[in-house]
Structures are given as structure tokens and as C-alpha cells.
Write a protein that holds these residues in place. Structure first.
Motif, PDB file in Angstrom:
ATOM      1  N   LEU A  82       0.834  -1.207   0.000  1.00  0.00           N
ATOM      2  CA  LEU A  82       0.000   0.000   0.000  1.00  0.00           C
ATOM      3  C   LEU A  82       0.866   1.253   0.000  1.00  0.00           C
ATOM      4  CD1 LEU A  82      -2.952   0.936   0.007  1.00  0.00           C
ATOM      5  CD2 LEU A  82      -2.689   1.334   2.460  1.00  0.00           C
ATOM      6  N   TRP A  83       1.977   1.219   0.746  1.00  0.00           N
ATOM      7  CA  TRP A  83       2.868   2.380   0.762  1.00  0.00           C
ATOM      8  C   TRP A  83       3.430   2.634  -0.637  1.00  0.00           C
ATOM      9  CZ3 TRP A  83       4.225   6.856   1.722  1.00  0.00           C
ATOM     10  CH2 TRP A  83       5.527   7.330   1.619  1.00  0.00           C
ATOM     11  N   ALA A  84       3.818   1.581  -1.352  1.00  0.00           N
ATOM     12  CA  ALA A  84       4.325   1.754  -2.714  1.00  0.00           C
ATOM     13  C   ALA A  84       3.257   2.360  -3.614  1.00  0.00           C
ATOM     14  CB  ALA A  84       4.804   0.418  -3.270  1.00  0.00           C
ATOM     15  N   ARG A  85       2.046   1.859  -3.501  1.00  0.00           N
ATOM     16  CA  ARG A  85       0.936   2.368  -4.316  1.00  0.00           C
ATOM     17  C   ARG A  85       0.680   3.851  -4.020  1.00  0.00           C
ATOM     18  NH1 ARG A  85      -0.927  -0.164  -8.836  1.00  0.00           N
ATOM     19  NH2 ARG A  85      -2.090  -2.046  -8.420  1.00  0.00           N
ATOM     20  N   VAL A  86       0.637   4.190  -2.749  1.00  0.00           N
ATOM     21  CA  VAL A  86       0.381   5.579  -2.349  1.00  0.00           C
ATOM     22  C   VAL A  86       1.511   6.483  -2.824  1.00  0.00           C
ATOM     23  CG1 VAL A  86       0.308   7.118  -0.346  1.00  0.00           C
ATOM     24  CG2 VAL A  86      -1.129   5.069  -0.402  1.00  0.00           C
ATOM     25  N   ALA A  87       2.756   6.047  -2.635  1.00  0.00           N
ATOM     26  CA  ALA A  87       3.897   6.873  -3.023  1.00  0.00           C
ATOM     27  C   ALA A  87       3.921   7.120  -4.525  1.00  0.00           C
ATOM     28  CB  ALA A  87       5.197   6.204  -2.572  1.00  0.00           C
ATOM     29  N   VAL A  88       3.599   6.104  -5.317  1.00  0.00           N
ATOM     30  CA  VAL A  88       3.558   6.266  -6.773  1.00  0.00           C
ATOM     31  C   VAL A  88       2.437   7.229  -7.167  1.00  0.00           C
ATOM     32  CG1 VAL A  88       2.999   5.082  -8.940  1.00  0.00           C
ATOM     33  CG2 VAL A  88       4.644   4.075  -7.340  1.00  0.00           C
ATOM     34  N   LEU A  89       1.282   7.076  -6.555  1.00  0.00           N
ATOM     35  CA  LEU A  89       0.154   7.956  -6.862  1.00  0.00           C
ATOM     36  C   LEU A  89       0.500   9.410  -6.563  1.00  0.00           C
ATOM     37  CD1 LEU A  89      -2.752   8.188  -7.816  1.00  0.00           C
ATOM     38  CD2 LEU A  89      -3.507   7.656  -5.496  1.00  0.00           C
ATOM     39  N   ARG A  90       1.143   9.658  -5.437  1.00  0.00           N
ATOM     40  CA  ARG A  90       1.547  11.020  -5.083  1.00  0.00           C
ATOM     41  C   ARG A  90       2.578  11.569  -6.071  1.00  0.00           C
ATOM     42  NH1 ARG A  90       2.430   9.974   1.412  1.00  0.00           N
ATOM     43  NH2 ARG A  90       0.220   9.933   2.013  1.00  0.00           N
ATOM     44  N   ALA A  91       3.516  10.742  -6.473  1.00  0.00           N
ATOM     45  CA  ALA A  91       4.544  11.188  -7.413  1.00  0.00           C
ATOM     46  C   ALA A  91       3.936  11.547  -8.764  1.00  0.00           C
ATOM     47  CB  ALA A  91       5.615  10.111  -7.578  1.00  0.00           C
ATOM     48  N   LEU A  92       3.008  10.732  -9.243  1.00  0.00           N
ATOM     49  CA  LEU A  92       2.362  11.003 -10.528  1.00  0.00           C
ATOM     50  C   LEU A  92       1.509  12.268 -10.469  1.00  0.00           C
ATOM     51  CD1 LEU A  92       1.337   7.390 -11.588  1.00  0.00           C
ATOM     52  CD2 LEU A  92       3.184   8.781 -12.536  1.00  0.00           C
ATOM     53  N   ARG A  93       0.791  12.438  -9.377  1.00  0.00           N
ATOM     54  CA  ARG A  93      -0.010  13.651  -9.221  1.00  0.00           C
ATOM     55  C   ARG A  93       0.872  14.886  -9.238  1.00  0.00           C
ATOM     56  NH1 ARG A  93      -4.137  12.125  -4.210  1.00  0.00           N
ATOM     57  NH2 ARG A  93      -5.603  10.794  -5.386  1.00  0.00           N
ATOM     58  N   ALA A  94       1.985  14.823  -8.527  1.00  0.00           N
ATOM     59  CA  ALA A  94       2.887  15.972  -8.473  1.00  0.00           C
ATOM     60  C   ALA A  94       3.488  16.265  -9.836  1.00  0.00           C
ATOM     61  CB  ALA A  94       3.992  15.715  -7.449  1.00  0.00           C
ATOM     62  N   ALA A  95       3.883  15.217 -10.557  1.00  0.00           N
ATOM     63  CA  ALA A  95       4.466  15.409 -11.888  1.00  0.00           C
ATOM     64  C   ALA A  95       3.449  16.008 -12.842  1.00  0.00           C
ATOM     65  CB  ALA A  95       4.992  14.083 -12.424  1.00  0.00           C
ATOM     66  N   ASP A  96       2.219  15.519 -12.810  1.00  0.00           N
ATOM     67  CA  ASP A  96       1.185  16.033 -13.702  1.00  0.00           C
ATOM     68  C   ASP A  96       0.841  17.492 -13.390  1.00  0.00           C
ATOM     69  OD1 ASP A  96       1.083  13.609 -14.980  1.00  0.00           O
ATOM     70  OD2 ASP A  96      -0.674  12.876 -13.884  1.00  0.00           O
ATOM     71  N   ALA A  97       0.987  17.865 -12.111  1.00  0.00           N
ATOM     72  CA  ALA A  97       0.707  19.240 -11.703  1.00  0.00           C
ATOM     73  C   ALA A  97       1.932  20.142 -11.833  1.00  0.00           C
ATOM     74  CB  ALA A  97       0.201  19.259 -10.267  1.00  0.00           C
ATOM     75  N   ARG A  98       3.040  19.578 -12.314  1.00  0.00           N
ATOM     76  CA  ARG A  98       4.310  20.315 -12.424  1.00  0.00           C
ATOM     77  C   ARG A  98       4.726  20.897 -11.068  1.00  0.00           C
ATOM     78  NH1 ARG A  98       5.643  20.435 -17.660  1.00  0.00           N
ATOM     79  NH2 ARG A  98       3.974  20.281 -19.230  1.00  0.00           N
ATOM     80  N   ASP A  99       4.502  20.121 -10.046  1.00  0.00           N
ATOM     81  CA  ASP A  99       4.860  20.500  -8.684  1.00  0.00           C
ATOM     82  C   ASP A  99       6.370  20.346  -8.506  1.00  0.00           C
ATOM     83  OD1 ASP A  99       5.311  20.333  -5.793  1.00  0.00           O
ATOM     84  OD2 ASP A  99       3.140  20.092  -5.597  1.00  0.00           O
ATOM     85  N   GLU A 100       6.984  21.292  -7.810  1.00  0.00           N
ATOM     86  CA  GLU A 100       8.442  21.243  -7.608  1.00  0.00           C
ATOM     87  C   GLU A 100       8.865  20.053  -6.755  1.00  0.00           C
ATOM     88  OE1 GLU A 100       8.485  24.370  -3.818  1.00  0.00           O
ATOM     89  OE2 GLU A 100       9.368  24.929  -5.744  1.00  0.00           O
ATOM     90  N   ARG A 101       7.913  19.430  -6.073  1.00  0.00           N
ATOM     91  CA  ARG A 101       8.242  18.257  -5.245  1.00  0.00           C
ATOM     92  C   ARG A 101       8.206  16.956  -6.044  1.00  0.00           C
ATOM     93  NH1 ARG A 101       3.565  18.731  -1.044  1.00  0.00           N
ATOM     94  NH2 ARG A 101       2.510  19.139  -3.041  1.00  0.00           N
ATOM     95  N   ALA A 102       7.958  17.035  -7.332  1.00  0.00           N
ATOM     96  CA  ALA A 102       7.763  15.824  -8.126  1.00  0.00           C
ATOM     97  C   ALA A 102       8.975  14.898  -8.087  1.00  0.00           C
ATOM     98  CB  ALA A 102       7.415  16.192  -9.569  1.00  0.00           C
ATOM     99  N   ARG A 103      10.165  15.423  -8.285  1.00  0.00           N
ATOM    100  CA  ARG A 103      11.361  14.561  -8.315  1.00  0.00           C
ATOM    101  C   ARG A 103      11.608  13.882  -6.965  1.00  0.00           C
ATOM    102  NH1 ARG A 103      14.918  14.819 -12.663  1.00  0.00           N
ATOM    103  NH2 ARG A 103      13.612  14.957 -14.530  1.00  0.00           N
ATOM    104  N   PRO A 104      11.600  14.634  -5.838  1.00  0.00           N
ATOM    105  CA  PRO A 104      11.773  13.944  -4.553  1.00  0.00           C
ATOM    106  C   PRO A 104      10.695  12.893  -4.298  1.00  0.00           C
ATOM    107  CG  PRO A 104      12.048  16.315  -4.277  1.00  0.00           C
ATOM    108  CD  PRO A 104      11.561  16.099  -5.669  1.00  0.00           C
ATOM    109  N   LEU A 105       9.451  13.190  -4.684  1.00  0.00           N
ATOM    110  CA  LEU A 105       8.387  12.210  -4.495  1.00  0.00           C
ATOM    111  C   LEU A 105       8.591  10.984  -5.373  1.00  0.00           C
ATOM    112  CD1 LEU A 105       5.260  14.547  -4.224  1.00  0.00           C
ATOM    113  CD2 LEU A 105       6.245  13.139  -2.411  1.00  0.00           C
ATOM    114  N   GLU A 106       9.151  11.175  -6.557  1.00  0.00           N
ATOM    115  CA  GLU A 106       9.439  10.030  -7.419  1.00  0.00           C
ATOM    116  C   GLU A 106      10.507   9.140  -6.798  1.00  0.00           C
ATOM    117  OE1 GLU A 106      10.911   8.889 -11.944  1.00  0.00           O
ATOM    118  OE2 GLU A 106      10.814  10.996 -11.326  1.00  0.00           O
ATOM    119  N   ARG A 107      11.531   9.743  -6.202  1.00  0.00           N
ATOM    120  CA  ARG A 107      12.574   8.945  -5.546  1.00  0.00           C
ATOM    121  C   ARG A 107      11.995   8.153  -4.373  1.00  0.00           C
ATOM    122  NH1 ARG A 107      15.744  13.626  -6.718  1.00  0.00           N
ATOM    123  NH2 ARG A 107      15.348  14.507  -4.645  1.00  0.00           N
ATOM    124  N   ILE A 108      11.119   8.787  -3.614  1.00  0.00           N
ATOM    125  CA  ILE A 108      10.454   8.090  -2.514  1.00  0.00           C
ATOM    126  C   ILE A 108       9.640   6.911  -3.051  1.00  0.00           C
ATOM    127  CG2 ILE A 108       8.633   8.302  -0.774  1.00  0.00           C
ATOM    128  CD1 ILE A 108       9.589  11.207  -0.344  1.00  0.00           C
TER     129      ILE A 108
END
Length: 318
Positions: A82-108
């Protein structure tokens, strides 16, 4: 509720008629994870159901700290998944929103997926979660023989998933999505990959729907006669073959495969196959998905239009 009849409104929740999942979604929203553990633990031998349930639960948990708390308090394969699923979902949302946190969230997210694969080496779901992240980057691994356009992409990761589960539904859809035009791919590449993958699958498999998914993705209302494409013999034949070979299998599913049914119903309606489309819409019952209808307008309006075209009632109609 009897299929095809409505006492209220469409049910848009992705749990559909998986009542155990719907109940646990309520618990997750309330911050409790015991039910999620039990629900996922019972799917260790049902990889398709495990993928579906973990993805739905992640969508409920992504805006809270539940996944992090569960992992810290009771680490295990289900908590890690579940943590992997949640972390991926957050990373994709951030990337799609061009959020500056996208890269750190992708690494997580990548680290979370790696942890989940260690916890359950035979489970393809964490690898599928990782595959979802590949659309954020250009990957140039060569395609195998047999594809007309030979599009490069994340073929090695996809091959690993196939070794764990040769016909993993979500894995195929995630891989196909890498080639969509909105992810720096092209319509020709998506059609090529969809045809290649669907032809590998048994005729009774929902993976036969992949070309219809690619067709919706390539829809351009500005093109002349765009809505008539589904009437072409190759697409009509494809939809009718899926109707004949796959639809009878649906009654044996543990939950209604709403999204797959929606793509088939849409294709049949567009192909002027109202009799067959009616049967598919009846099989969906009151359950609804936003795709593919949202590509063509308001999803509720489009679904209701399709039902009316087949002589079926719509929610709220007298």
C-alpha cells in the motif's frame, strides 16, 4: 440492485460491487488499516484482485498518513504494497501538476516499490506500480520483433512483470499508457503495442480490449468523421469478437470489471451494435467509470446517452 435498473444514481466508486473493498475504503478514510491488511492478505494468490484492491485503497489513503503509519507500526508485505501504491500515486499527481516536489516524491516512490518487491518477490504488483512511473521519462529500450513501428520503451521492466504474471491486466495497461500521445508517444506506436499485446492474450481475456483503449486515446474530434471510426470493419469486428468471447466470462469475476465493460460498451455503441451494447451495459448495472466517456464530454451525459441509444433507462428517469 438488478442490472439495468436504477433506483438512484450511477455508482462511480471504483470498488463497484466488491462490497468488502467498499467497506474497507470507509475504514481507510477513517484512518484505520486493519481491514486493509486482511483484505490484501487474502489476495496473495489472486494477483489481479490484489492489484485492483491495492490501487483502489491507495486512492483512498493518498491524502492521509495512513500508509506511513501502517508501515511504521506493522511492517509487512501488505503495508509495503500500500505504501508503494500511495507513493507512486503522489509522485504522478505531483508530476502532472508540475509540482516542484515531483522529483523527490518520485525517488520516494521508487524506494517504496523496491521495498515492496523485497517483501513479496513473487508479487508483480510493486513492479506494476513502478512501471506507472516510467511515463515520466523517455526510455529507449528496443522493442522485440513483431512490431511494425518498433517503438522503444520500458520493455525490460514489462518483461519482468510478464515473467511473474503473463497476462497481468494492470501491467499491460500501464505499459500501453507509456506510448500514449499525451505521454510523449504517438497514436501509431500505441496502436502497434496494443495490437501486439492483445494478440498474445487468450480470446477470453480482457486484454483483447487494448486496441479499443488505444483507439479512444487517439480520438480527435477535430478530424473529419472522427465519430465514425468505430464503424470501420476492423474495429466493429474487434468489438464483436470481445463481446462474443470475453463477456460470457464476466459472470465468474469476483467483482464487476466496470472499466473494461465501459470500453466495450462504448465501442459497440459507436459501431452501431445496439443489441450487443445493451447486454454489456446491463452487465455493468449501476456501476460507472469516467473513462472512456469523459473523452467525449461529460461522462454521466455520455453514459446516459449510450444507455438511451440501447433502450435502457437512466438514473432518475421516470
Amino acid at each position: 440492485m438488478a442490472a439495468g435498473l436504477f433506483a438512484g444514481q450511477y455508482v462511480w466508486h471504483p470498488a463497484a460491487d466488491d462490497r468488502e473493498l467498499a467497506s474497507v475504503c470507509v475504514e481507510v478514510r477513517a484512518g484505520r488499516y486493519l481491514g486493509a491488511h486482511e483484505l490484501l492478505a487474502e489476495t496473495r494468490d489472486d494477483l489481479g484482485l490484489r492489484a485492483h484492491r491495492s490501487l483502489v485503497l491507495a486512492s483512498e489513503a493518498a491524502d492521509s498518513d495512513l500508509a506511513e503509519r501502517w508501515l511504521a507500526e506493522e511492517p509487512g508485505p501488505e503495508a509495503s504494497l500500500l505504501w508503494a501504491r500511495v507513493a507512486v500515486l503522489r509522485a504522478l499527481r505531483a508530476a502532472d501538476a508540475r509540482d516542484e516536489r515531483a522529483r523527490p516524491l518520485e525517488r520516494i516512490a521508487l524506494n517504496a516499490c523496491a521495498r515492496a518487491t523485497v517483501m513479496a518477490p513473487r508479487d508483480p504488483t510493486p513492479w506494476v506500480a513502478r512501471l506507472a512511473l516510467t511515463r515520466l521519462h523517455e526510455i529507449r529500450e528496443p522493442a522485440p520483433q513483431g512490431l511494425l513501428t518498433a517503438p522503444p520503451g520500458p520493455w525490460q521492466l514489462f518483461s519482468h512483470i510478464l515473467r511473474l504474471d503473463p497476462f497481468h491486466r494492470e501491467g499491460h495497461h500501464r505499459f500501453l499508457a507509456y506510448f500514449f500521445s499525451r505521454h510523449r508517444g504517438s497514436a501509431n506506436a500505441a496502436w502497434d503495442v496494443a495490437a501486439f499485446l492483445s494478440q498474445r492474450a487468450p480470446v477470453t481475456s480482457p486484454l483483447r480490449l487494448l486496441p479499443l483503449v488505444a483507439l479512444v486515446e487517439s480520438y480527435n474530434p477535430a478530424q473529419s468523421l472522427a465519430d465514425r471510426v468505430w464503424e470501420q470493419p476492423q474495429w466493429r469486428s474487434a468489438a464483436l469478437a470481445i463481446y462474443q468471447n470475453w463477456l460470457p466470462e464476466v459472470s465468474g469475476y469476483r467483482f464487476t470489471p466496470v472499466l473494461d465493460l465501459a470500453y466495450l460498451a462504448h465501442a459497440l455503441v459507436m459501431a452501431q451494435c445496439a443489441f450487443e451494447a445493451r447486454a454489456v451495459l446491463v452487465a455493468m448495472g449501476p456501476y460507472a467509470s469516467r473513462m472512456p466517456w469523459s473523452v467525449f464530454g461529460d461522462p454521466e451525459e455520455q453514459l446516459s446517452r449510450a444507455r438511451r441509444a440501447c433502450g435502457l433507462p437512466v438514473p432518475g428517469a421516470a
